[in-house]
Design a protein around this motif. Structure first.
Motif, PDB file in Angstrom:
ATOM      1  N   ILE A   9      -6.696   8.386 -18.325  1.00 31.12           N
ATOM      2  CA  ILE A   9      -7.289   8.194 -17.002  1.00 31.12           C
ATOM      3  C   ILE A   9      -6.171   8.154 -15.958  1.00 31.12           C
ATOM      4  N   PHE A  10      -6.398   8.800 -14.838  1.00 29.02           N
ATOM      5  CA  PHE A  10      -5.504   8.689 -13.690  1.00 29.02           C
ATOM      6  C   PHE A  10      -6.034   7.588 -12.781  1.00 29.02           C
ATOM      7  N   VAL A  11      -5.139   6.851 -12.178  1.00 28.21           N
ATOM      8  CA  VAL A  11      -5.506   5.911 -11.131  1.00 28.21           C
ATOM      9  C   VAL A  11      -5.228   6.616  -9.803  1.00 28.21           C
ATOM     10  N   VAL A  12      -6.163   6.541  -8.868  1.00 29.72           N
ATOM     11  CA  VAL A  12      -5.966   7.131  -7.543  1.00 29.72           C
ATOM     12  C   VAL A  12      -5.996   6.001  -6.519  1.00 29.72           C
ATOM     13  N   ASN A  13      -4.862   5.802  -5.860  1.00 27.62           N
ATOM     14  CA  ASN A  13      -4.774   4.828  -4.771  1.00 27.62           C
ATOM     15  C   ASN A  13      -4.849   5.577  -3.455  1.00 27.62           C
ATOM     16  N   LEU A  14      -5.690   5.107  -2.559  1.00 31.05           N
ATOM     17  CA  LEU A  14      -5.775   5.698  -1.231  1.00 31.05           C
ATOM     18  C   LEU A  14      -4.588   5.205  -0.409  1.00 31.05           C
ATOM     19  N   GLY A  15      -4.061   6.077   0.459  1.00 32.10           N
ATOM     20  CA  GLY A  15      -2.851   5.749   1.197  1.00 32.10           C
ATOM     21  C   GLY A  15      -3.070   5.491   2.674  1.00 32.10           C
ATOM     22  N   ASP A  16      -2.008   5.040   3.310  1.00 34.95           N
ATOM     23  CA  ASP A  16      -2.049   4.689   4.732  1.00 34.95           C
ATOM     24  C   ASP A  16      -2.342   5.895   5.620  1.00 34.95           C
ATOM     25  N   ILE A  17      -1.815   7.072   5.266  1.00 35.63           N
ATOM     26  CA  ILE A  17      -2.095   8.251   6.088  1.00 35.63           C
ATOM     27  C   ILE A  17      -3.582   8.582   6.042  1.00 35.63           C
ATOM     28  N   HIS A  30      -5.338   6.159   8.349  1.00 31.68           N
ATOM     29  CA  HIS A  30      -5.192   6.558   9.765  1.00 31.68           C
ATOM     30  C   HIS A  30      -6.086   7.759  10.076  1.00 31.68           C
ATOM     31  N   TRP A  31      -6.021   8.747   9.210  1.00 31.90           N
ATOM     32  CA  TRP A  31      -6.705  10.014   9.458  1.00 31.90           C
ATOM     33  C   TRP A  31      -8.217   9.830   9.557  1.00 31.90           C
ATOM     34  N   THR A  32      -8.755   8.945   8.728  1.00 33.68           N
ATOM     35  CA  THR A  32     -10.210   8.748   8.689  1.00 33.68           C
ATOM     36  C   THR A  32     -10.658   7.613   9.617  1.00 33.68           C
ATOM     37  N   ASN A  33      -9.715   7.108  10.420  1.00 35.32           N
ATOM     38  CA  ASN A  33     -10.035   6.039  11.355  1.00 35.32           C
ATOM     39  C   ASN A  33     -10.671   4.852  10.619  1.00 35.32           C
ATOM     40  N   LYS A  34     -10.073   4.529   9.473  1.00 33.23           N
ATOM     41  CA  LYS A  34     -10.436   3.395   8.612  1.00 33.23           C
ATOM     42  C   LYS A  34     -11.770   3.548   7.887  1.00 33.23           C
ATOM     43  N   ARG A  35     -12.295   4.756   7.808  1.00 33.36           N
ATOM     44  CA  ARG A  35     -13.478   4.940   6.947  1.00 33.36           C
ATOM     45  C   ARG A  35     -13.053   4.844   5.490  1.00 33.36           C
ATOM     46  N   PHE A  36     -11.853   5.332   5.182  1.00 33.23           N
ATOM     47  CA  PHE A  36     -11.214   5.062   3.895  1.00 33.23           C
ATOM     48  C   PHE A  36     -10.079   4.095   4.181  1.00 33.23           C
ATOM     49  N   ILE A  37      -9.920   3.094   3.343  1.00 37.50           N
ATOM     50  CA  ILE A  37      -8.905   2.059   3.533  1.00 37.50           C
ATOM     51  C   ILE A  37      -7.872   2.178   2.414  1.00 37.50           C
ATOM     52  N   SER A  38      -6.598   2.092   2.782  1.00 40.45           N
ATOM     53  CA  SER A  38      -5.546   2.188   1.765  1.00 40.45           C
ATOM     54  C   SER A  38      -5.679   1.044   0.756  1.00 40.45           C
ATOM     55  N   THR A  39      -5.217   1.299  -0.454  1.00 40.29           N
ATOM     56  CA  THR A  39      -5.421   0.401  -1.590  1.00 40.29           C
ATOM     57  C   THR A  39      -4.242  -0.561  -1.750  1.00 40.29           C
ATOM     58  N   THR A  71       0.869  -1.164   0.000  1.00 30.48           N
ATOM     59  CA  THR A  71       0.000   0.000   0.000  1.00 30.48           C
ATOM     60  C   THR A  71       0.908   1.215   0.000  1.00 30.48           C
ATOM     61  N   ASP A  72       0.429   2.307  -0.519  1.00 33.24           N
ATOM     62  CA  ASP A  72       1.218   3.530  -0.520  1.00 33.24           C
ATOM     63  C   ASP A  72       1.061   4.219   0.830  1.00 33.24           C
ATOM     64  N   ASN A  73       2.104   4.874   1.255  1.00 32.21           N
ATOM     65  CA  ASN A  73       2.176   5.412   2.603  1.00 32.21           C
ATOM     66  C   ASN A  73       1.481   6.752   2.759  1.00 32.21           C
ATOM     67  N   GLY A  74       1.364   7.521   1.715  1.00 27.27           N
ATOM     68  CA  GLY A  74       0.866   8.883   1.825  1.00 27.27           C
ATOM     69  C   GLY A  74      -0.634   9.003   2.026  1.00 27.27           C
ATOM     70  N   ALA A 126       5.930  -2.740   3.757  1.00 28.47           N
ATOM     71  CA  ALA A 126       5.243  -1.604   4.365  1.00 28.47           C
ATOM     72  C   ALA A 126       3.762  -1.661   4.085  1.00 28.47           C
ATOM     73  N   GLY A 127       3.053  -0.932   4.920  1.00 30.64           N
ATOM     74  CA  GLY A 127       1.639  -0.712   4.694  1.00 30.64           C
ATOM     75  C   GLY A 127       0.758  -1.897   5.018  1.00 30.64           C
ATOM     76  N   ARG A 128      -0.503  -1.677   4.756  1.00 30.72           N
ATOM     77  CA  ARG A 128      -1.539  -2.643   5.072  1.00 30.72           C
ATOM     78  C   ARG A 128      -1.403  -3.936   4.292  1.00 30.72           C
ATOM     79  N   ALA A 129      -0.734  -3.914   3.156  1.00 33.03           N
ATOM     80  CA  ALA A 129      -0.609  -5.118   2.318  1.00 33.03           C
ATOM     81  C   ALA A 129       0.168  -6.231   3.014  1.00 33.03           C
ATOM     82  N   ARG A 130       0.953  -5.903   4.042  1.00 28.19           N
ATOM     83  CA  ARG A 130       1.664  -6.954   4.785  1.00 28.19           C
ATOM     84  C   ARG A 130       0.681  -7.918   5.440  1.00 28.19           C
ATOM     85  N   GLU A 131      -0.553  -7.445   5.677  1.00 35.09           N
ATOM     86  CA  GLU A 131      -1.572  -8.276   6.320  1.00 35.09           C
ATOM     87  C   GLU A 131      -2.158  -9.314   5.370  1.00 35.09           C
ATOM     88  N   LEU A 132      -1.955  -9.153   4.092  1.00 35.97           N
ATOM     89  CA  LEU A 132      -2.605 -10.035   3.102  1.00 35.97           C
ATOM     90  C   LEU A 132      -1.843 -11.343   2.927  1.00 35.97           C
TER      91      LEU A 132
END
Length: 167
Positions: A85-93, A96-105, A50-53, A161-167
């Motif tokens: 087309i741009f791809v937008v990946n949500l990041g780890d920050i 954290h900031w949204t208390n997991k309402r948005f989840i990093s990609t 996952t991307d960190n930003g 790094a990131g949430r992908a380590r959980e997969l």
């Protein structure tokens, strides 16, 4: 990026039922890290991560077969390259900031075409000195600390790094 970043941070605020300018003070002078990533023909890859930003804007060249894969609903799916087309990946920050309402990609690249592949990610971070408190929380995070922890886990500890380590 000067047009895209403000539009996206306002959109995130509205999706969270926050004032439209909620994130703006943290992005007055955002940290933008831009990379050029080259994948050689045949068999090159970037492992799951996952991307960190806050989020990442990815410009990828249009190819007939997808190389980018995204993890969703328990499986990896192809993210087809669409022209202009741009791809937008949500990041780890953002997570954290949204208390997991948005989840990093979680995503990865498996490039197997006989041609090379170029991708241009723009990693978007708030002001590096910023500190923030996640929604419905009292814990304070430092953008700089998150960035340094990510660097250490990838390059020093080599644990990924990131949430992908959980997969």
């Amino acid at each position: 990026m000067e047009n895209i970043v403000p539009t996206l941070i306002r959109s995130f605020a509205l999706c969270l039922d926050l004032p439209v300018d909620y994130f703006e003070e943290f992005f007055k002078s955002p940290t933008l890290i831009q990379r050029i990533i080259y994948y050689r023909p045949g068999d090159s890859f970037a492992g799951k991560h996952t991307d960190n930003g806050f989020f990442t804007i990815l410009i990828q060249e249009h190819l007939p077969s997808p190389s980018l894969q995204v993890y969703t609903k328990g499986k990896w799916i192809d993210a087809h390259c669409l022209e202009n087309i741009f791809v937008v990946n949500l990041g780890d920050i953002l997570q954290h900031w949204t208390n997991k309402r948005f989840i990093s990609t979680p995503h990865r690249v498996k490039h197997k075409l006989a041609t090379d592949r170029i991708s241009l990610p723009f990693f978007i971070y708030p002001v590096i000195e910023a500190k923030f408190t996640p929604l419905n929380s009292t814990k304070v995070y430092s953008v700089q600390d998150i960035m340094l922890k990510n660097f250490d886990s990838i390059w020093i500890e080599k644990t990924g790094a990131g949430r992908a380590r959980e997969l």
